[in-house]
Scaffold this motif. Structure first.
Motif, mmCIF file in Angstrom:
data_model
loop_
_atom_site.group_PDB
_atom_site.id
_atom_site.type_symbol
_atom_site.label_atom_id
_atom_site.label_comp_id
_atom_site.label_asym_id
_atom_site.label_seq_id
_atom_site.Cartn_x
_atom_site.Cartn_y
_atom_site.Cartn_z
ATOM 1 N N THR A 78 9.639 1.138 4.634
ATOM 2 C CA THR A 78 9.406 0.835 3.172
ATOM 3 C C THR A 78 8.110 1.616 2.779
ATOM 4 O O THR A 78 7.040 1.940 3.417
ATOM 5 C CB THR A 78 9.206 -0.550 2.846
ATOM 6 O OG1 THR A 78 9.002 -0.838 1.287
ATOM 7 C CG2 THR A 78 8.155 -1.418 3.457
ATOM 8 N N ARG A 79 7.946 1.995 1.459
ATOM 9 C CA ARG A 79 6.810 2.291 1.033
ATOM 10 C C ARG A 79 5.787 1.163 0.742
ATOM 11 O O ARG A 79 6.204 0.061 0.535
ATOM 12 C CB ARG A 79 7.322 3.004 -0.400
ATOM 13 C CG ARG A 79 8.015 4.212 -0.212
ATOM 14 C CD ARG A 79 8.072 5.126 -1.601
ATOM 15 N NE ARG A 79 9.090 4.418 -2.462
ATOM 16 C CZ ARG A 79 8.880 3.508 -3.492
ATOM 17 N NH1 ARG A 79 7.680 3.441 -3.942
ATOM 18 N NH2 ARG A 79 9.746 2.783 -4.240
ATOM 19 N N TYR A 80 4.651 1.389 0.670
ATOM 20 C CA TYR A 80 3.545 0.162 0.299
ATOM 21 C C TYR A 80 2.277 0.933 -0.222
ATOM 22 O O TYR A 80 2.084 2.273 -0.147
ATOM 23 C CB TYR A 80 3.462 -0.500 1.609
ATOM 24 C CG TYR A 80 2.555 -0.034 2.740
ATOM 25 C CD1 TYR A 80 1.186 -0.195 2.950
ATOM 26 C CD2 TYR A 80 3.523 0.974 3.751
ATOM 27 C CE1 TYR A 80 0.801 0.311 4.174
ATOM 28 C CE2 TYR A 80 2.919 1.600 4.920
ATOM 29 C CZ TYR A 80 1.420 1.229 4.916
ATOM 30 O OH TYR A 80 0.657 1.630 5.802
ATOM 31 N N THR A 81 1.446 0.210 -0.688
ATOM 32 C CA THR A 81 0.278 0.158 -0.992
ATOM 33 C C THR A 81 -0.743 -0.447 -0.790
ATOM 34 O O THR A 81 -0.455 -1.943 -0.830
ATOM 35 C CB THR A 81 0.297 0.597 -2.716
ATOM 36 O OG1 THR A 81 1.073 1.804 -2.947
ATOM 37 C CG2 THR A 81 -1.207 0.670 -3.059
ATOM 38 N N VAL A 82 -2.087 -0.279 -0.127
ATOM 39 C CA VAL A 82 -3.184 -1.286 0.196
ATOM 40 C C VAL A 82 -4.153 -1.087 -0.832
ATOM 41 O O VAL A 82 -4.384 0.081 -1.308
ATOM 42 C CB VAL A 82 -3.515 -1.181 1.440
ATOM 43 C CG1 VAL A 82 -2.483 -1.886 2.468
ATOM 44 C CG2 VAL A 82 -3.870 0.247 2.052
ATOM 45 N N ALA A 83 -4.710 -2.097 -1.585
ATOM 46 C CA ALA A 83 -5.768 -1.845 -2.607
ATOM 47 C C ALA A 83 -6.782 -2.902 -2.777
ATOM 48 O O ALA A 83 -6.478 -4.163 -2.445
ATOM 49 C CB ALA A 83 -4.661 -1.641 -3.915
ATOM 50 N N SER A 84 -7.827 -2.497 -3.347
ATOM 51 C CA SER A 84 -8.874 -3.648 -3.601
ATOM 52 C C SER A 84 -8.361 -4.529 -4.603
ATOM 53 O O SER A 84 -8.738 -5.796 -4.746
ATOM 54 C CB SER A 84 -10.011 -2.978 -3.765
ATOM 55 O OG SER A 84 -10.025 -2.235 -5.020
ATOM 56 N N ASP A 85 -7.609 -3.989 -5.549
ATOM 57 C CA ASP A 85 -7.050 -4.640 -6.663
ATOM 58 C C ASP A 85 -5.633 -3.998 -7.030
ATOM 59 O O ASP A 85 -5.602 -2.695 -7.175
ATOM 60 C CB ASP A 85 -7.744 -4.780 -7.878
ATOM 61 C CG ASP A 85 -7.479 -5.751 -9.056
ATOM 62 O OD1 ASP A 85 -6.594 -5.144 -9.586
ATOM 63 O OD2 ASP A 85 -8.173 -6.669 -9.210
ATOM 64 N N PRO A 86 -4.522 -4.717 -7.416
ATOM 65 C CA PRO A 86 -3.359 -4.092 -7.584
ATOM 66 C C PRO A 86 -3.327 -3.235 -8.966
ATOM 67 O O PRO A 86 -2.534 -2.418 -9.144
ATOM 68 C CB PRO A 86 -2.459 -5.197 -7.657
ATOM 69 C CG PRO A 86 -2.956 -6.489 -7.083
ATOM 70 C CD PRO A 86 -4.368 -6.289 -7.188
ATOM 71 N N ALA A 87 -4.102 -3.469 -9.724
ATOM 72 C CA ALA A 87 -4.503 -2.572 -10.964
ATOM 73 C C ALA A 87 -4.802 -1.310 -10.904
ATOM 74 O O ALA A 87 -4.982 -0.529 -11.747
ATOM 75 C CB ALA A 87 -5.184 -3.484 -12.070
ATOM 76 N N VAL A 88 -5.526 -1.252 -9.627
ATOM 77 C CA VAL A 88 -6.070 0.224 -9.299
ATOM 78 C C VAL A 88 -5.105 1.359 -9.098
ATOM 79 O O VAL A 88 -4.276 0.905 -8.397
ATOM 80 C CB VAL A 88 -6.955 0.130 -8.111
ATOM 81 C CG1 VAL A 88 -7.520 1.563 -7.916
ATOM 82 C CG2 VAL A 88 -8.323 -0.705 -8.430
#
Length: 303
Positions: A78-88
């Motif tokens: 699956t594609r995924y994103t890791v972030a300090s904030d989902p809005a970034v």
């Protein structure tokens, strides 16, 4: 006791071994400030472990998942994103790790969030047999029974990544593989009756035994009644439970496993005639028809 009753394999270990599993490199990310990295989906098992701080995991068509220090999560294809904030707005994380030897990435001063990743890939064409039996996302909480073992292995992996020495790459690969196995153990242990797939079904002792028997004597002319007797159930109860938990009837599962195993054998150089006999077919033509029906190609086209 029959020979089949004596065969009690660990099906997951056998599958991982026979399908030519290999470890994906261990990586680390240290980040601070506002950041977000997106990663493509790939046919492999991927784990990410939080060792410091917090972040968010964002999956397609799902609410953002908050991740905290001590959490380990397993991802399938699956594609995924890791972030300090989902809005970034995310940038391409794949590019940061693309060059050989670029296993550690630092964003900002790297003090806020630290995570380590790794995983296992499988032989060409065989990955779906494992990945389709796992959720695309699995969180392993620090309080789970597997947490202590994962934490110890994680510390060793982090040391190998940070202090390259003789054999460090090999050690890191093996440790990453251990983490994935621990994650699968946690999935089976925490599973519910709503989980579907052959891996989830291993939490049921009778179904695990039936799967082990089929794997242990893959060429045997198994029938559902035979398997039901081996595990001490009526034919109808066994067939119903197996289908509900695995997601396909017993003989369909056996046919699929035979073809997955056949593909692996063919790609290793075995002849069609030899493989047909080894996976339980009396004739090469019957095997060829079954292989094409299941895999969508002829055995000679196996890669």
């Amino acid at each position: 006791m029959s020979r089949s009753a004596e065969i009690m394999l660990d099906p997951f270990s056998e599958v991982v071994s026979l399908l030519g599993t290999r470890s994906v490199r261990g990586t680390s990310l240290e980040a601070s400030g506002d950041w977000a990295l997106r990663f493509d989906g790939r046919a492999r098992l991927k784990f990410v472990a939080m060792t410091t701080g917090r972040c968010w995991l964002v999956l397609p068509d799902a609410a953002p998942e908050p991740m905290a220090e001590g959490d380990v999560f397993l991802l399938s294809d699956t594609r995924y994103t890791v972030a300090s904030d989902p809005a970034v707005e995310p940038t391409d994380g794949m590019e940061l790790y693309a060059a050989p030897g670029h296993d550690a990435v630092r964003l900002g001063d790297g003090r806020d969030t630290v995570m380590i990743g790794g995983g296992s890939a499988f032989a060409s064409g065989c990955a779906p047999f494992v990945l389709d039996a796992l959720p695309r996302f699995l969180r392993i909480a620090p309080t789970s029974p597997a947490a202590a073992g994962i934490a110890r292995t994680l510390l060793s992996l982090r040391a190998e990544i940070g202090n390259a020495g003789i054999g460090s790459s090999l050690v890191a690969e093996r440790l990453a593989e251990i983490l994935v196995v621990e994650a699968v153990r946690a999935f089976v242990a925490a599973g519910s009756k709503d989980d579907i797939g052959w891996i989830a079904a291993l939490s049921d002792p009778r179904l695990a035994r039936a799967i082990g028997l089929m794997h242990g004597e893959v060429a045997r002319r198994w029938t559902a009644p035979m398997l039901a007797r081996e595990v001490g159930m009526s034919r109808s109860a066994f067939a119903q439970r197996f289908t509900q938990r695995v997601g396909r009837p017993p003989m369909d599962y056996l046919a699929l496993w035979r073809m997955v195993l056949a593909r692996r054998k063919l790609s290793s150089g075995s002849s069609v005639a030899t493989v047909a006999e080894e996976v339980g077919y009396a004739s090469q033509s019957a095997f060829t028809q079954a292989y094409k029906r299941t895999m969508g190609r002829t055995p000679r086209a196996a890669d």
